[in-house]
Scaffold this motif. Structure first.
Motif, PDB file in Angstrom:
ATOM      1  N   LYS A  44     -12.253 -11.193   5.876  1.00  0.00           N
ATOM      2  CA  LYS A  44     -10.804 -11.199   5.610  1.00  0.00           C
ATOM      3  C   LYS A  44     -10.524 -10.927   4.135  1.00  0.00           C
ATOM      4  O   LYS A  44      -9.544 -10.267   3.790  1.00  0.00           O
ATOM      5  N   LYS A  45     -11.403 -11.431   3.270  1.00  0.00           N
ATOM      6  CA  LYS A  45     -11.232 -11.222   1.834  1.00  0.00           C
ATOM      7  C   LYS A  45     -11.355  -9.738   1.482  1.00  0.00           C
ATOM      8  O   LYS A  45     -10.575  -9.205   0.687  1.00  0.00           O
ATOM      9  N   HIS A  46     -12.323  -9.074   2.073  1.00  0.00           N
ATOM     10  CA  HIS A  46     -12.523  -7.650   1.830  1.00  0.00           C
ATOM     11  C   HIS A  46     -11.363  -6.840   2.412  1.00  0.00           C
ATOM     12  O   HIS A  46     -10.920  -5.859   1.802  1.00  0.00           O
ATOM     13  N   GLN A  47     -10.864  -7.228   3.579  1.00  0.00           N
ATOM     14  CA  GLN A  47      -9.713  -6.541   4.166  1.00  0.00           C
ATOM     15  C   GLN A  47      -8.487  -6.674   3.271  1.00  0.00           C
ATOM     16  O   GLN A  47      -7.755  -5.696   3.053  1.00  0.00           O
ATOM     17  N   LYS A  69      12.422   1.635  -8.258  1.00  0.00           N
ATOM     18  CA  LYS A  69      12.607   1.869  -6.828  1.00  0.00           C
ATOM     19  C   LYS A  69      11.415   2.642  -6.249  1.00  0.00           C
ATOM     20  O   LYS A  69      10.962   2.373  -5.138  1.00  0.00           O
ATOM     21  N   GLY A  70      10.887   3.581  -7.030  1.00  0.00           N
ATOM     22  CA  GLY A  70       9.711   4.335  -6.593  1.00  0.00           C
ATOM     23  C   GLY A  70       8.488   3.448  -6.459  1.00  0.00           C
ATOM     24  O   GLY A  70       7.664   3.636  -5.563  1.00  0.00           O
ATOM     25  N   ALA A  71       8.383   2.444  -7.354  1.00  0.00           N
ATOM     26  CA  ALA A  71       7.255   1.514  -7.274  1.00  0.00           C
ATOM     27  C   ALA A  71       7.327   0.687  -5.995  1.00  0.00           C
ATOM     28  O   ALA A  71       6.309   0.434  -5.339  1.00  0.00           O
ATOM     29  N   LEU A  72       8.523   0.269  -5.634  1.00  0.00           N
ATOM     30  CA  LEU A  72       8.706  -0.507  -4.406  1.00  0.00           C
ATOM     31  C   LEU A  72       8.343   0.320  -3.170  1.00  0.00           C
ATOM     32  O   LEU A  72       7.602  -0.137  -2.291  1.00  0.00           O
ATOM     33  N   ILE A  73       8.842   1.535  -3.127  1.00  0.00           N
ATOM     34  CA  ILE A  73       8.555   2.418  -1.991  1.00  0.00           C
ATOM     35  C   ILE A  73       7.067   2.782  -1.963  1.00  0.00           C
ATOM     36  O   ILE A  73       6.419   2.761  -0.912  1.00  0.00           O
ATOM     37  N   GLY A  74       6.500   3.115  -3.124  1.00  0.00           N
ATOM     38  CA  GLY A  74       5.076   3.467  -3.194  1.00  0.00           C
ATOM     39  C   GLY A  74       4.173   2.322  -2.799  1.00  0.00           C
ATOM     40  O   GLY A  74       3.148   2.518  -2.144  1.00  0.00           O
ATOM     41  N   GLY A  75       4.554   1.094  -3.191  1.00  0.00           N
ATOM     42  CA  GLY A  75       3.766  -0.072  -2.805  1.00  0.00           C
ATOM     43  C   GLY A  75       3.770  -0.289  -1.306  1.00  0.00           C
ATOM     44  O   GLY A  75       2.750  -0.609  -0.697  1.00  0.00           O
ATOM     45  N   ALA A  76       4.950  -0.110  -0.695  1.00  0.00           N
ATOM     46  CA  ALA A  76       5.045  -0.278   0.758  1.00  0.00           C
ATOM     47  C   ALA A  76       4.250   0.795   1.491  1.00  0.00           C
ATOM     48  O   ALA A  76       3.531   0.502   2.467  1.00  0.00           O
ATOM     49  N   VAL A  77       4.355   2.024   1.021  1.00  0.00           N
ATOM     50  CA  VAL A  77       3.601   3.115   1.664  1.00  0.00           C
ATOM     51  C   VAL A  77       2.095   2.914   1.465  1.00  0.00           C
ATOM     52  O   VAL A  77       1.300   3.110   2.398  1.00  0.00           O
ATOM     53  N   GLY A  78       1.691   2.499   0.270  1.00  0.00           N
ATOM     54  CA  GLY A  78       0.274   2.249   0.003  1.00  0.00           C
ATOM     55  C   GLY A  78      -0.282   1.120   0.848  1.00  0.00           C
ATOM     56  O   GLY A  78      -1.394   1.201   1.372  1.00  0.00           O
ATOM     57  N   ALA A  79       0.503   0.043   1.006  1.00  0.00           N
ATOM     58  CA  ALA A  79       0.058  -1.076   1.841  1.00  0.00           C
ATOM     59  C   ALA A  79      -0.065  -0.651   3.302  1.00  0.00           C
ATOM     60  O   ALA A  79      -1.013  -1.037   3.994  1.00  0.00           O
ATOM     61  N   GLY A  80       0.888   0.145   3.762  1.00  0.00           N
ATOM     62  CA  GLY A  80       0.819   0.642   5.145  1.00  0.00           C
ATOM     63  C   GLY A  80      -0.388   1.530   5.369  1.00  0.00           C
ATOM     64  O   GLY A  80      -1.097   1.414   6.375  1.00  0.00           O
ATOM     65  N   GLY A  81      -0.654   2.423   4.415  1.00  0.00           N
ATOM     66  CA  GLY A  81      -1.833   3.288   4.524  1.00  0.00           C
ATOM     67  C   GLY A  81      -3.123   2.506   4.464  1.00  0.00           C
ATOM     68  O   GLY A  81      -4.078   2.782   5.204  1.00  0.00           O
ATOM     69  N   GLY A  82      -3.170   1.496   3.589  1.00  0.00           N
ATOM     70  CA  GLY A  82      -4.361   0.653   3.504  1.00  0.00           C
ATOM     71  C   GLY A  82      -4.601  -0.138   4.771  1.00  0.00           C
ATOM     72  O   GLY A  82      -5.738  -0.327   5.202  1.00  0.00           O
ATOM     73  N   ALA A  83      -3.504  -0.608   5.382  1.00  0.00           N
ATOM     74  CA  ALA A  83      -3.640  -1.361   6.635  1.00  0.00           C
ATOM     75  C   ALA A  83      -4.153  -0.466   7.763  1.00  0.00           C
ATOM     76  O   ALA A  83      -4.993  -0.886   8.562  1.00  0.00           O
ATOM     77  N   ILE A  84      -3.658   0.759   7.816  1.00  0.00           N
ATOM     78  CA  ILE A  84      -4.125   1.699   8.847  1.00  0.00           C
ATOM     79  C   ILE A  84      -5.600   2.022   8.632  1.00  0.00           C
ATOM     80  O   ILE A  84      -6.403   2.033   9.579  1.00  0.00           O
ATOM     81  N   TYR A  85      -5.989   2.288   7.386  1.00  0.00           N
ATOM     82  CA  TYR A  85      -7.395   2.571   7.077  1.00  0.00           C
ATOM     83  C   TYR A  85      -8.284   1.383   7.434  1.00  0.00           C
ATOM     84  O   TYR A  85      -9.354   1.543   8.020  1.00  0.00           O
ATOM     85  N   ASN A  86      -7.834   0.189   7.071  1.00  0.00           N
ATOM     86  CA  ASN A  86      -8.611  -1.016   7.349  1.00  0.00           C
ATOM     87  C   ASN A  86      -8.804  -1.211   8.850  1.00  0.00           C
ATOM     88  O   ASN A  86      -9.898  -1.520   9.315  1.00  0.00           O
ATOM     89  N   GLN A  87      -7.746  -1.029   9.605  1.00  0.00           N
ATOM     90  CA  GLN A  87      -7.823  -1.214  11.050  1.00  0.00           C
ATOM     91  C   GLN A  87      -8.764  -0.202  11.695  1.00  0.00           C
ATOM     92  O   GLN A  87      -9.487  -0.519  12.640  1.00  0.00           O
ATOM     93  N   ALA A  88      -8.762   1.020  11.173  1.00  0.00           N
ATOM     94  CA  ALA A  88      -9.593   2.071  11.757  1.00  0.00           C
ATOM     95  C   ALA A  88     -11.071   1.905  11.427  1.00  0.00           C
ATOM     96  O   ALA A  88     -11.930   2.359  12.190  1.00  0.00           O
ATOM     97  N   THR A  89     -11.395   1.245  10.310  1.00  0.00           N
ATOM     98  CA  THR A  89     -12.788   1.210   9.866  1.00  0.00           C
ATOM     99  C   THR A  89     -13.393  -0.179   9.772  1.00  0.00           C
ATOM    100  O   THR A  89     -14.522  -0.310   9.300  1.00  0.00           O
ATOM    101  N   LYS A  90     -12.725  -1.221  10.233  1.00  0.00           N
ATOM    102  CA  LYS A  90     -13.244  -2.570  10.001  1.00  0.00           C
ATOM    103  C   LYS A  90     -14.432  -2.943  10.885  1.00  0.00           C
ATOM    104  O   LYS A  90     -15.220  -3.788  10.515  1.00  0.00           O
TER     105      LYS A  90
END
Length: 98
Positions: A44-47, A69-90
């Motif tokens: 969980k720590k690595h995820q 505003k760009g930082a907020l949007i970029g953070g949300a998009v980055g977190a979503g992409g990281g979650a998708i990557y994590n789910q696909a490769t965990k």
């Protein structure tokens, strides 16, 4: 014209005859090996580190491109992409032939 056609037919037939050649003896020897599959799980720590790092990277790029505003949007998009990557490769499957 007829010579070209017969040459093409010969080449095609020779391709198909070599493609359907019988199985060699070396390929059959692997049949009796036992295959073991290990599934490696990510902690969980690595995820959290993967998702958080992606969010931070997205926020940095968003801040450079569009300010707060760009930082907020970029953070949300980055977190979503990281979650998708994590789910696909965990769950990584490791196959061991014995």
């Amino acid at each position: 014209m007829r010579a070209k056609l017969s040459l093409i037919v010969i080449l095609i037939l020779s391709f198909f005859l070599t493609a359907i050649s019988p199985v060699t003896a070396s390929a059959v020897t692997h049949r009796h090996r036992r295959t073991v599959v290990y599934v490696k799980h990510r902690s969980k720590k690595h995820q959290a580190a993967i998702i958080g790092g992606s969010a931070a990277g997205g926020a940095l790029i968003g801040a450079l491109a569009g300010g707060g505003k760009g930082a907020l949007i970029g953070g949300a998009v980055g977190a979503g992409g990281g979650a998708i990557y994590n789910q696909a490769t965990k769950k990584k499957k490791v196959v061991v032939n014995q």
